[in-house]
Structure formats: structure tokens, C-alpha cells
Design an enzyme around this catalytic site. Structure first.
Site, PDB file in Angstrom:
ATOM      1  N   ASP A 129       0.957  -1.298   0.202  1.00  0.00           N
ATOM      2  CA  ASP A 129       0.160   0.046   0.039  1.00  0.00           C
ATOM      3  C   ASP A 129       0.878   1.301  -0.151  1.00  0.00           C
ATOM      4  O   ASP A 129       0.456   2.314   0.539  1.00  0.00           O
ATOM      5  CB  ASP A 129      -1.013  -0.085   1.352  1.00  0.00           C
ATOM      6  CG  ASP A 129      -1.788  -1.036   1.343  1.00  0.00           C
ATOM      7  OD1 ASP A 129      -2.411  -1.897   0.253  1.00  0.00           O
ATOM      8  OD2 ASP A 129      -1.933  -1.723   2.379  1.00  0.00           O
ATOM      9  N   LYS A 133       1.949   2.405  -4.836  1.00  0.00           N
ATOM     10  CA  LYS A 133       2.634   1.752  -6.131  1.00  0.00           C
ATOM     11  C   LYS A 133       1.996   2.015  -7.334  1.00  0.00           C
ATOM     12  O   LYS A 133       2.403   2.409  -8.303  1.00  0.00           O
ATOM     13  CB  LYS A 133       3.135   0.356  -5.987  1.00  0.00           C
ATOM     14  CG  LYS A 133       4.185  -0.147  -4.708  1.00  0.00           C
ATOM     15  CD  LYS A 133       4.436  -1.265  -5.064  1.00  0.00           C
ATOM     16  CE  LYS A 133       2.983  -2.332  -4.369  1.00  0.00           C
ATOM     17  NZ  LYS A 133       2.798  -2.062  -3.298  1.00  0.00           N
ATOM     18  N   GLY A 160      -4.426  -4.320  -4.464  1.00  0.00           N
ATOM     19  CA  GLY A 160      -5.143  -3.343  -4.802  1.00  0.00           C
ATOM     20  C   GLY A 160      -4.484  -2.002  -5.456  1.00  0.00           C
ATOM     21  O   GLY A 160      -4.172  -1.249  -4.401  1.00  0.00           O
ATOM     22  N   HIS A 161      -4.597  -1.767  -6.430  1.00  0.00           N
ATOM     23  CA  HIS A 161      -3.730  -0.644  -6.901  1.00  0.00           C
ATOM     24  C   HIS A 161      -4.759   0.560  -7.519  1.00  0.00           C
ATOM     25  O   HIS A 161      -5.513   0.202  -8.329  1.00  0.00           O
ATOM     26  CB  HIS A 161      -2.625  -0.919  -8.218  1.00  0.00           C
ATOM     27  CG  HIS A 161      -1.569  -1.795  -7.591  1.00  0.00           C
ATOM     28  ND1 HIS A 161      -0.727  -2.366  -8.298  1.00  0.00           N
ATOM     29  CD2 HIS A 161      -1.154  -1.900  -6.338  1.00  0.00           C
ATOM     30  CE1 HIS A 161       0.186  -2.969  -7.658  1.00  0.00           C
ATOM     31  NE2 HIS A 161      -0.060  -2.770  -6.431  1.00  0.00           N
ATOM     32  N   GLN A 165       2.220  -5.760  -3.311  1.00  0.00           N
ATOM     33  CA  GLN A 165       2.545  -5.854  -1.771  1.00  0.00           C
ATOM     34  C   GLN A 165       3.932  -4.977  -1.633  1.00  0.00           C
ATOM     35  O   GLN A 165       4.247  -4.346  -2.360  1.00  0.00           O
ATOM     36  CB  GLN A 165       2.669  -7.187  -1.078  1.00  0.00           C
ATOM     37  CG  GLN A 165       0.989  -8.097  -1.250  1.00  0.00           C
ATOM     38  CD  GLN A 165       0.815  -8.622  -2.677  1.00  0.00           C
ATOM     39  OE1 GLN A 165       1.695  -9.354  -3.379  1.00  0.00           O
ATOM     40  NE2 GLN A 165      -0.263  -8.445  -3.040  1.00  0.00           N
TER      41      GLN A 165
HETATM   42  P1  IMP Z   1      -2.411 -12.812   1.719  1.00  0.00           P
HETATM   43  O1  IMP Z   1      -1.620 -12.278   0.565  1.00  0.00           O
HETATM   44  O2  IMP Z   1      -3.695 -12.432   1.459  1.00  0.00           O
HETATM   45  O3  IMP Z   1      -2.033 -14.231   2.316  1.00  0.00           O
HETATM   46  O4  IMP Z   1      -2.280 -12.025   2.925  1.00  0.00           O
HETATM   47  C1  IMP Z   1      -1.084 -11.950   3.771  1.00  0.00           C
HETATM   48  C2  IMP Z   1      -0.595 -10.810   4.385  1.00  0.00           C
HETATM   49  O5  IMP Z   1      -0.395  -9.740   3.284  1.00  0.00           O
HETATM   50  C3  IMP Z   1      -1.930 -10.066   5.082  1.00  0.00           C
HETATM   51  O6  IMP Z   1      -0.976  -9.260   6.337  1.00  0.00           O
HETATM   52  C4  IMP Z   1      -2.169  -9.062   4.175  1.00  0.00           C
HETATM   53  O7  IMP Z   1      -2.914  -7.970   5.019  1.00  0.00           O
HETATM   54  C5  IMP Z   1      -1.024  -8.578   3.357  1.00  0.00           C
HETATM   55  N1  IMP Z   1      -1.394  -8.219   1.945  1.00  0.00           N
HETATM   56  C6  IMP Z   1      -1.732  -9.048   0.863  1.00  0.00           C
HETATM   57  N2  IMP Z   1      -1.748  -8.053  -0.102  1.00  0.00           N
HETATM   58  C7  IMP Z   1      -1.415  -7.030   0.141  1.00  0.00           C
HETATM   59  C8  IMP Z   1      -1.533  -5.629  -0.354  1.00  0.00           C
HETATM   60  O8  IMP Z   1      -1.691  -5.402  -1.641  1.00  0.00           O
HETATM   61  N3  IMP Z   1      -1.411  -4.651   0.457  1.00  0.00           N
HETATM   62  C9  IMP Z   1      -1.113  -4.574   1.548  1.00  0.00           C
HETATM   63  N4  IMP Z   1      -1.150  -5.829   2.372  1.00  0.00           N
HETATM   64  C10 IMP Z   1      -1.503  -6.995   1.624  1.00  0.00           C
END
Ligand code: IMP
Length: 422
Positions: free
Chosen positions: A13, A16, A40-41, A223
Site C-alpha cells: 500500500d 505503487k 489493490g492498486h 505488496q
Molecule cells: P495474503 O496475501 O492474502 O495471504 O495476506 C498475507 C498478508 O499480506 C496479510 O497481512 C495481508 O494484509 C497482506 N497483504 C496482501 N496483499 C496486500 C496488499 O496488496 N497490500 C497490503 N497488504 C497486503
């Protein structure tokens, strides 16, 4: 423009989407190489807001090719919805979007297992996005995953899906969850496969053809570094390599073809989900949430907020080889009187200037802060570096020096125009 890898230097977040959108102007191809629709961009084009989860942000610029490469995990229903959403907004995807044959497919049992495992973990839960990302990468590593090439081949898909649902239903039953109906899943996913088939191709060959023509590639990281499966705050991480190396393995473009790494970071720190966040502070959290900022683009969850953590971003520079920084959300600090920056961690008598690998140590360290005077004026209309208040420039130079990479971009708002090239 050189071939550029763009990575998040914090916990995701970092803004990007907007920086990618700005850099896309100079690129020919935008490539996603890891993650899935957990990302989520958010991109603003004029008054129109777009939230992209799987499709590279380059789709919003005319004439750019967009690649979902082999390292991504693709939720076919999510992708079809995203394509339809773009069509409604008159954004064309045909001939501009290419999906790797070898990208793995996220299926309903992945999402179900993701949710069930979180429940089982109780207070030790990761706080995942529940998009099935971890179980899908788990299947990939266990060599039982389905890939896009399977999805778009009707007989093969039916056969493989039947077997996988059978096995996963055993697991779901054991966890006390409802088993899935093969018929329903097959019907829905076979329909999605028909929509996606024209987009599925050998993206390794495609990307190398682009390279031979001298086209420039922009690798859109999802991420952030501290969510990386190897370099992040394990186990509170996502299941892919979010750091720069993931761009190579996730695309089939070799390291020597990468020319620069841009690290995106906020002027403060945020994190969604559980896990250590040493510089977390109520004062900045309350302020940003009060401004209506820092709610997740994918799940809508309020993000946890903290002061800028230079120990973490320095570590990110090391792991990714960041050449250039893009600092975003600077305007989020417009009203702050005294801005803190974490310059070290303390654990009793021990002092750390790097991120400790032991998650239990990281969870209990205390931040050591340096303080900066706030500029206390709105920045959203500033367009040139020299027009920024001196206090803002001092702050940005300091965090760039502490991070150990050159400052290239300063962003003072979500719009394309609110971007200052330094
Ligand atoms: P997962 O990717 O859904 O397995 O989540 C694993 C961890 O990564 C959690 O803490 C999510 O909140 C975090 N996470 C996954 N995708 C994003 C993103 O695009 N932005 C911020 N945090 C993310």
C-alpha cells in the site's frame, strides 16, 4: 526508458499504483510478476478512480501492453470481473492484455482453505485478504496446482479439477467446513475460461520478443518488501517474493536485463493485517483515519499506521538494490507539528540498526526516534521541488539519506499531476 523493477519498500500500500501509472508513460510493457488479487492498486485518471487487482495499471494508458506473468496467481472470476469493469469504462483489453499459460489458478478451495486456516489460527491469525493466495502458492510448491494452460483446455480442466476438488473436500470436511460441488465450480470456471482463453499465451516468449525490439519493460511489484515470503516478517507475510528478485523468476526475464530498481514508500508507515510494526503509533493512526485516509483498497480494512521507519526502508534498499525512491502520501503529514522518524530499534540493552530476523524480537523492539519540524501547510497544489516548503524538503532529504537511495519522485496527492520529479 530502461527496464525498471518497481517494488514496495514497506508493508504494501505504498502508492505503487499511482507511481506505476506515472512511469508507464515512458514504458512499452507493464508486467505483473507475483501476487494475485490480494493487491489493490488505485489509480486516478482525471476524476475517474480505478482500483486494479490483477491487471497491470498500464491498461489505463493507450498503446501499452500489459502482462500477467507466470509468477502471478490468477483468480479467473476476479480477472473476468476486472476485464468487464474496464470495458464498462471504455478501456479496451483485447490485444493489450496477455496472461501467462503457466500462471497458477486460484480456485474456490484455495479461498475456503485460506479462511478456515485463519479461523484455526485464532489469535495467531495472519490477517490475510482471504483471496486464497497462500493455499494457491502452496499447491504450486507442492506441484498439484492448476495452471492457466489447464484452465483453458476443457477436457484437461475437468479431469484435474475433479481430482483436486475430491482431495480438497476431504480436507475441508476435516476442518468442519462445507465441501464444494464439483458441478457448480466447474460450470462457473469453465465459463470464465472461455472469456479468458484469447488472453492466454506464452508470456516468456512475448517478453523476450519485446526485449529484442528494444521495448522497455516496467515490472509492477505488488505488496511490499516486508510481506515477502523470504525477506518479510515471516509468518506475517504473503506467499510470494515481493522483492526485486521476484520480477525475474516471476517473468522469465533474466537479472542482467534489469536496469534499475525504484522503491516506493510512504512518508510514514502503514500495514494491513497482523504482525510486527515497530513504529506503529496511535497519534498518526488517529490523524490519518480522521482524514479518511488509509483504508485498504482490497478489503476496506483500516490500515495500521506508524511513523516512517528508516531501519525498515534501509533494509529494503539492501534486499532490493533500490536505486531510486518514490516517496508518496507526503500530504498526509501536512498538519503534523512534530514528525517522528524511527532511526533504530531498542530491545533492553540491545540496539538494532537493521531489521532483526527473529519475529519475537521484532515484535517487542522499541523504536528510537529522531524528530523533524512539520511544514503545516497543504502541499496538494505544489508541482515543483523548489516550491515545496524548506521543512518538507529537509524531511524528504533526511528520509532518503537514512534509507540510502536517491530521491527521484515526491508525490503530494493521488492524481497524475500531483507528482514532483526531483
Ligand atoms: P495474503 O496475501 O492474502 O495471504 O495476506 C498475507 C498478508 O499480506 C496479510 O497481512 C495481508 O494484509 C497482506 N497483504 C496482501 N496483499 C496486500 C496488499 O496488496 N497490500 C497490503 N497488504 C497486503
Amino acid at each position: 526508458m530502461a527496464n525498471t523493477i518497481l517494488v514496495g519498500a514497506q508493508w504494501g500500500d505504498e502508492g505503487k499504483g499511482k507511481i506505476i501509472d506515472v512511469l508507464t508513460e515512458q514504458a512499452d510493457v507493464v508486467v505483473r510478476t507475483q501476487g494475485g488479487n490480494n493487491a489493490g492498486h488505485t489509480v486516478f485518471v482525471g476524476p475517474q478512480k480505478y482500483v486494479l487487482h490483477l491487471i497491470p495499471s498500464g491498461i489505463l494508458r493507450r498503446g501499452k501492453k500489459n502482462v500477467i506473468a507466470n509468477g502471478v496467481v490468477v483468480d479467473p472470476i476476479g480477472l473476468v470481473n476486472e476485464i468487464n469493469g474496464l470495458h464498462k469504462l471504455n478501456v479496451k483489453t483485447e490485444g493489450r492484455l496477455f496472461v501467462s499459460e503457466t500462471a497458477h489458478v486460484v480456485l474456490p478451495y484455495h479461498r475456503e482453505l485460506d479462511a478456515q486456516r485463519e479461523v484455526l489460527k485464532g489469535r495467531h491469525k495472519i490477517g490475510t485478504t482471504k483471496r486464497g493466495i497462500g493455499p494457491c502458492y502452496g499447491d504450486k510448491a507442492a506441484r498439484v496446482g492448476l495452471r492457466m494452460v489447464d484452465l483453458v483446455n476443457p477436457e484437461r480442466f475437468e479431469e484435474k479439477l475433479r481430482l483436486r476438488i475430491k482431495e480438497n473436500n476431504e480436507v475441508l470436511r476435516a476442518l468442519g467446513a462445507k465441501p464444494l460441488s464439483f458441478k457448480t465450480v466447474h460450470h462457473t470456471y469453465a465459463a470464465a475460461a472461455r472469456v479468458l482463453k484469447p488472453y492466454v499465451t506464452n508470456t516468456v516468449v512475448l517478453l523476450h520478443a519485446c526485449l529484442r525490439r528494444g521495448e522497455s519493460l516496467l515490472f509492477e511489484g505488488a505488496q511490499g518488501t516486508f510481506l515477502d515470503i523470504d525477506h518479510g516478517t515471516y509468518p506475517f507475510v504473503t506467499s510470494s517474493n515481493t522483492s526485486a528478485g521476484g520480477a525475474c523468476t516471476g517473468s522469465g526475464v533474466p537479472p542482467h536485463r534489469m536496469d534499475r530498481v525504484v522503491g516506493v514508500m510512504k512518508a510514514y508507515t502503514t500495514r494491513v493485517g497482523e504482525g510486527p510494526l515497530p513504529s506503529e503509533a496511535d497519534e498518526i493512526s488517529d490523524l490519518l483515519h480522521g482524514m479518511g485516509r488509509e483504508f485498504g483498497a482490497t478489503t476496506g480494512r483500516p490500515r495500521r499506521c506508524g511513523w516512517f521507519d528508516a531501519v525498515a526502508t534501509r533494509h529494503a534498499t539492501m534486499v532490493n538494490g533500490i536505486d531510486e525512491l518514490a516517496i508518496t502520501n507526503i500530504d498526509g503529514l501536512d498538519t503534523v507539528e512534530t514528525i517522528k522518524v524511527c532511526i533504530g530499534y531498542r530491545d533492553g540493552k540491545a540496539r538494532y540498526d537493521h531489521v532483526p530476523a527473529d519475529d519475537q524480537v521484532l515484535a517487542r523492539v522499541e523504536p528510537v526516534y529522531a524528530e523533524f519540524e512539520g511544514w503545516r501547510t497543504p502541499l496538494d497544489k505544489v508541482r515543483r521541488w523548489k516550491d515545496l516548503p524548506v521543512k518538507t524538503r529537509t524531511y524528504l532529504r533526511a528520509i532518503s539519506e537514512l534509507t540510502g537511495a536517491r530521491l527521484g519522485i515526491a508525490s503530494v496527492g493521488p492524481a497524475r499531476a500531483q507528482t514532483i520529479f526531483v
